[in-house]
Design a protein around this motif. Structure first.
Motif, PDB file in Angstrom:
ATOM      1  N   PRO A 154       0.709  -1.210  -0.088  1.00  0.00           N
ATOM      2  CA  PRO A 154       0.154  -0.060   0.116  1.00  0.00           C
ATOM      3  C   PRO A 154       0.703   1.276   0.050  1.00  0.00           C
ATOM      4  CG  PRO A 154      -0.163  -1.061   2.098  1.00  0.00           C
ATOM      5  CD  PRO A 154       0.700  -2.067   1.288  1.00  0.00           C
ATOM      6  N   THR A 155       2.102   1.365   0.303  1.00  0.00           N
ATOM      7  CA  THR A 155       3.228   2.252   0.360  1.00  0.00           C
ATOM      8  C   THR A 155       4.255   2.515  -0.253  1.00  0.00           C
ATOM      9  OG1 THR A 155       3.834   1.806   2.421  1.00  0.00           O
ATOM     10  CG2 THR A 155       1.683   2.882   2.747  1.00  0.00           C
ATOM     11  N   THR A 156       4.909   1.167  -0.310  1.00  0.00           N
ATOM     12  CA  THR A 156       6.238   1.186  -0.991  1.00  0.00           C
ATOM     13  C   THR A 156       6.342   0.212  -2.366  1.00  0.00           C
ATOM     14  OG1 THR A 156       6.965   1.371   1.311  1.00  0.00           O
ATOM     15  CG2 THR A 156       8.458   0.714  -0.328  1.00  0.00           C
ATOM     16  N   PRO A 157       6.787   0.795  -3.183  1.00  0.00           N
ATOM     17  CA  PRO A 157       7.580   2.174  -3.294  1.00  0.00           C
ATOM     18  C   PRO A 157       6.629   3.130  -3.699  1.00  0.00           C
ATOM     19  CG  PRO A 157       7.562   0.980  -5.395  1.00  0.00           C
ATOM     20  CD  PRO A 157       6.941  -0.082  -4.306  1.00  0.00           C
ATOM     21  N   LEU A 158       7.097   4.370  -3.243  1.00  0.00           N
ATOM     22  CA  LEU A 158       6.257   5.540  -3.895  1.00  0.00           C
ATOM     23  C   LEU A 158       6.607   5.686  -5.436  1.00  0.00           C
ATOM     24  CD1 LEU A 158       5.248   8.688  -3.669  1.00  0.00           C
ATOM     25  CD2 LEU A 158       7.497   9.238  -3.240  1.00  0.00           C
ATOM     26  N   LEU A 159       5.795   5.520  -6.188  1.00  0.00           N
ATOM     27  CA  LEU A 159       5.769   5.805  -7.425  1.00  0.00           C
ATOM     28  C   LEU A 159       5.260   7.168  -7.889  1.00  0.00           C
ATOM     29  CD1 LEU A 159       6.339   4.901 -10.215  1.00  0.00           C
ATOM     30  CD2 LEU A 159       4.191   3.604 -10.059  1.00  0.00           C
ATOM     31  N   TRP A 160       5.930   8.008  -8.438  1.00  0.00           N
ATOM     32  CA  TRP A 160       5.668   9.320  -8.939  1.00  0.00           C
ATOM     33  C   TRP A 160       5.975   9.410 -10.593  1.00  0.00           C
ATOM     34  CZ3 TRP A 160       6.316  14.187  -5.511  1.00  0.00           C
ATOM     35  CH2 TRP A 160       5.807  15.368  -6.342  1.00  0.00           C
ATOM     36  N   ALA A 161       4.964   9.358 -11.546  1.00  0.00           N
ATOM     37  CA  ALA A 161       5.000   9.510 -12.920  1.00  0.00           C
ATOM     38  C   ALA A 161       4.546  10.742 -13.709  1.00  0.00           C
ATOM     39  CB  ALA A 161       4.423   8.138 -13.438  1.00  0.00           C
ATOM     40  N   VAL A 162       5.412  11.126 -14.426  1.00  0.00           N
ATOM     41  CA  VAL A 162       5.010  12.173 -15.239  1.00  0.00           C
ATOM     42  C   VAL A 162       4.892  11.811 -16.516  1.00  0.00           C
ATOM     43  CG1 VAL A 162       5.826  14.398 -16.134  1.00  0.00           C
ATOM     44  CG2 VAL A 162       6.572  13.868 -13.923  1.00  0.00           C
ATOM     45  N   PHE A 163       3.662  11.970 -17.216  1.00  0.00           N
ATOM     46  CA  PHE A 163       3.394  11.445 -18.394  1.00  0.00           C
ATOM     47  C   PHE A 163       3.414  12.549 -19.435  1.00  0.00           C
ATOM     48  CE2 PHE A 163      -0.003   7.621 -17.476  1.00  0.00           C
ATOM     49  CZ  PHE A 163       1.084   7.110 -16.788  1.00  0.00           C
ATOM     50  N   ASP A 164       3.898  12.429 -20.568  1.00  0.00           N
ATOM     51  CA  ASP A 164       3.888  13.508 -21.577  1.00  0.00           C
ATOM     52  C   ASP A 164       2.405  13.136 -22.202  1.00  0.00           C
ATOM     53  OD1 ASP A 164       4.004  14.458 -24.416  1.00  0.00           O
ATOM     54  OD2 ASP A 164       5.892  15.062 -23.498  1.00  0.00           O
ATOM     55  N   GLU A 165       1.807  14.299 -22.447  1.00  0.00           N
ATOM     56  CA  GLU A 165       0.384  14.107 -23.054  1.00  0.00           C
ATOM     57  C   GLU A 165       0.221  13.377 -24.333  1.00  0.00           C
ATOM     58  OE1 GLU A 165      -3.248  17.335 -24.654  1.00  0.00           O
ATOM     59  OE2 GLU A 165      -1.240  18.158 -23.589  1.00  0.00           O
ATOM     60  N   ALA A 166       1.387  13.133 -24.960  1.00  0.00           N
ATOM     61  CA  ALA A 166       1.385  12.143 -26.050  1.00  0.00           C
ATOM     62  C   ALA A 166       1.277  10.700 -25.610  1.00  0.00           C
ATOM     63  CB  ALA A 166       2.756  12.296 -26.697  1.00  0.00           C
ATOM     64  N   ALA A 167       1.557  10.456 -24.401  1.00  0.00           N
ATOM     65  CA  ALA A 167       1.115   9.156 -23.979  1.00  0.00           C
ATOM     66  C   ALA A 167      -0.159   8.816 -23.823  1.00  0.00           C
ATOM     67  CB  ALA A 167       2.048   8.753 -22.728  1.00  0.00           C
ATOM     68  N   LEU A 168      -1.109   9.807 -23.356  1.00  0.00           N
ATOM     69  CA  LEU A 168      -2.306   9.737 -23.263  1.00  0.00           C
ATOM     70  C   LEU A 168      -3.182   9.776 -24.498  1.00  0.00           C
ATOM     71  CD1 LEU A 168      -1.520  10.619 -20.277  1.00  0.00           C
ATOM     72  CD2 LEU A 168      -3.547  12.264 -20.375  1.00  0.00           C
ATOM     73  N   LYS A 169      -2.619  10.343 -25.632  1.00  0.00           N
ATOM     74  CA  LYS A 169      -3.200  10.489 -26.884  1.00  0.00           C
ATOM     75  C   LYS A 169      -2.839   9.692 -27.975  1.00  0.00           C
ATOM     76  CE  LYS A 169      -4.987  14.993 -25.604  1.00  0.00           C
ATOM     77  NZ  LYS A 169      -5.065  16.561 -25.966  1.00  0.00           N
ATOM     78  N   ARG A 170      -1.480   8.991 -27.712  1.00  0.00           N
ATOM     79  CA  ARG A 170      -1.292   7.778 -28.649  1.00  0.00           C
ATOM     80  C   ARG A 170      -2.198   6.703 -28.502  1.00  0.00           C
ATOM     81  NH1 ARG A 170       2.672   7.300 -32.358  1.00  0.00           N
ATOM     82  NH2 ARG A 170       3.868   9.057 -31.748  1.00  0.00           N
ATOM     83  N   GLU A 171      -2.984   6.441 -29.520  1.00  0.00           N
ATOM     84  CA  GLU A 171      -3.964   5.433 -29.494  1.00  0.00           C
ATOM     85  C   GLU A 171      -3.383   3.918 -29.438  1.00  0.00           C
ATOM     86  OE1 GLU A 171      -8.329   4.211 -31.328  1.00  0.00           O
ATOM     87  OE2 GLU A 171      -7.769   6.381 -31.211  1.00  0.00           O
ATOM     88  N   VAL A 172      -3.379   3.188 -28.446  1.00  0.00           N
ATOM     89  CA  VAL A 172      -2.786   1.917 -28.677  1.00  0.00           C
ATOM     90  C   VAL A 172      -3.668   1.128 -28.359  1.00  0.00           C
ATOM     91  CG1 VAL A 172      -0.939   0.396 -27.121  1.00  0.00           C
ATOM     92  CG2 VAL A 172      -0.471   2.839 -27.457  1.00  0.00           C
ATOM     93  N   GLY A 173      -4.016   0.337 -29.456  1.00  0.00           N
ATOM     94  CA  GLY A 173      -4.745  -0.916 -29.429  1.00  0.00           C
ATOM     95  C   GLY A 173      -6.312  -0.575 -29.459  1.00  0.00           C
ATOM     96  N   GLY A 174      -6.600   0.801 -29.745  1.00  0.00           N
ATOM     97  CA  GLY A 174      -8.029   1.126 -30.024  1.00  0.00           C
ATOM     98  C   GLY A 174      -8.507   1.913 -28.673  1.00  0.00           C
TER      99      GLY A 174
END
Length: 280
Positions: A154-174
């Protein structure tokens, strides 16, 4: 001297081997720097081996056996460490990731592996290996999903991810695959298991335009960074380089949308995929 027993590969061989190395080095009265000097590695690298955050390669093991009078113990047990379900360029990074207390990363083109759904991962691996058998793809997907069990704690590891907007809008698999993938990320953020930020296109030029970047921190060892490109990757421990990568991630976090704004954008894009809307 009683010869140490071979390690049990079903346990954590990297951590056990590191503990044995520390014990043998201290028994021999050597500093980490002195043990590493003949191999042209730093004392901090020896410390990372002892902490289990770096893999011991055979060339190092042979030197340790000879220097510390271990009768081939380290060389024999390197076999357990050499076996990995991950590609060679990523295997050591995956092992370090599993020992990390905090992971920060920038994802430029795709959702990070630890956060991928099964359907999304299948599409990614099929794009990487268009002629692979389905059995090979299934094996790669299973290994990736197994990595994600790091987040079962529930707590470890701390995961902090920065997504480029391209990662959201590149349509992978439909649309359906993307909607599921983004809802999965949003769910982890809402449960406060991860921190996610989106770096919008309008942010313009930024510090990590050349590729993906990951920084891993540990309880009892210096941080490591991992950079990767097509079918290649490198785990780095040089303090100046790691510090530069930490600064790059700080700058990305500062330029990105806030976690609240990022979650709203992820929800909006997921909803668009669900309704069949296209993203430029």
């Amino acid at each position: 001297m009683t010869r140490p027993k071979d390690l049990d590969p079903s346990s954590n061989p990297r951590a056990l081997l590191g503990a044995e190395l520390r014990h043998a080095r201290e028994r021999a009265g050597l500093s980490q720097e002195a043990l590493g000097a003949p191999l042209f590695v730093s004392g901090s690298f020896i410390g990372q081996l002892e902490a289990g955050t770096r893999r011991m390669h055979l060339e190092y093991a042979a030197h340790f056996d000879e220097t510390l009078g271990m009768g081939g113990f380290f060389a024999r047990n390197c076999g357990a460490l050499a076996k990995s379900k991950y590609p060679d360029h990523f295997a050591e990074a995956a092992e370090a990731e599993a020992a990390a207390t905090a992971i920060r990363q920038y994802a430029m083109q795709l959702i990070p592996g630890l956060l991928q759904t099964k359907a999304y991962a299948e599409e990614v691996f099929r794009a990487y290996h268009p002629t692979a058998t389905q059995e090979m793809i299934d094996s790669d997907v299973a290994a990736r999903l197994e990595r994600a069990h790091l987040l079962d704690d529930p707590t470890t590891p701390l995961l902090w991810a920065v997504f480029d907007e391209a990662a959201l809008k590149r349509e992978v698999g439909g649309g359906a695959v993307m909607a599921e993938a983004l809802r999965h990320v949003a769910g982890l953020a809402r449960r406060h298991r991860i921190i996610v930020q989106v770096l919008p296109f309008k942010a313009g030029a930024h510090a990590a335009m050349e590729g993906h970047l990951k920084l891993m921190e540990f309880e009892d060892a210096p941080p490591l960074s991992f950079v990767e490109g097509p079918n290649m990757g490198k785990l780095l421990d040089d303090p100046a380089t790691v510090a530069r990568h930490a600064l790059m991630l700080n700058l990305l976090q500062a330029a990105a949308l806030s976690p609240k704004e990022s979650l709203a954008l992820i929800d909006s894009v997921a909803q668009d995929y669900e309704h069949g809307e296209q993203h430029p």
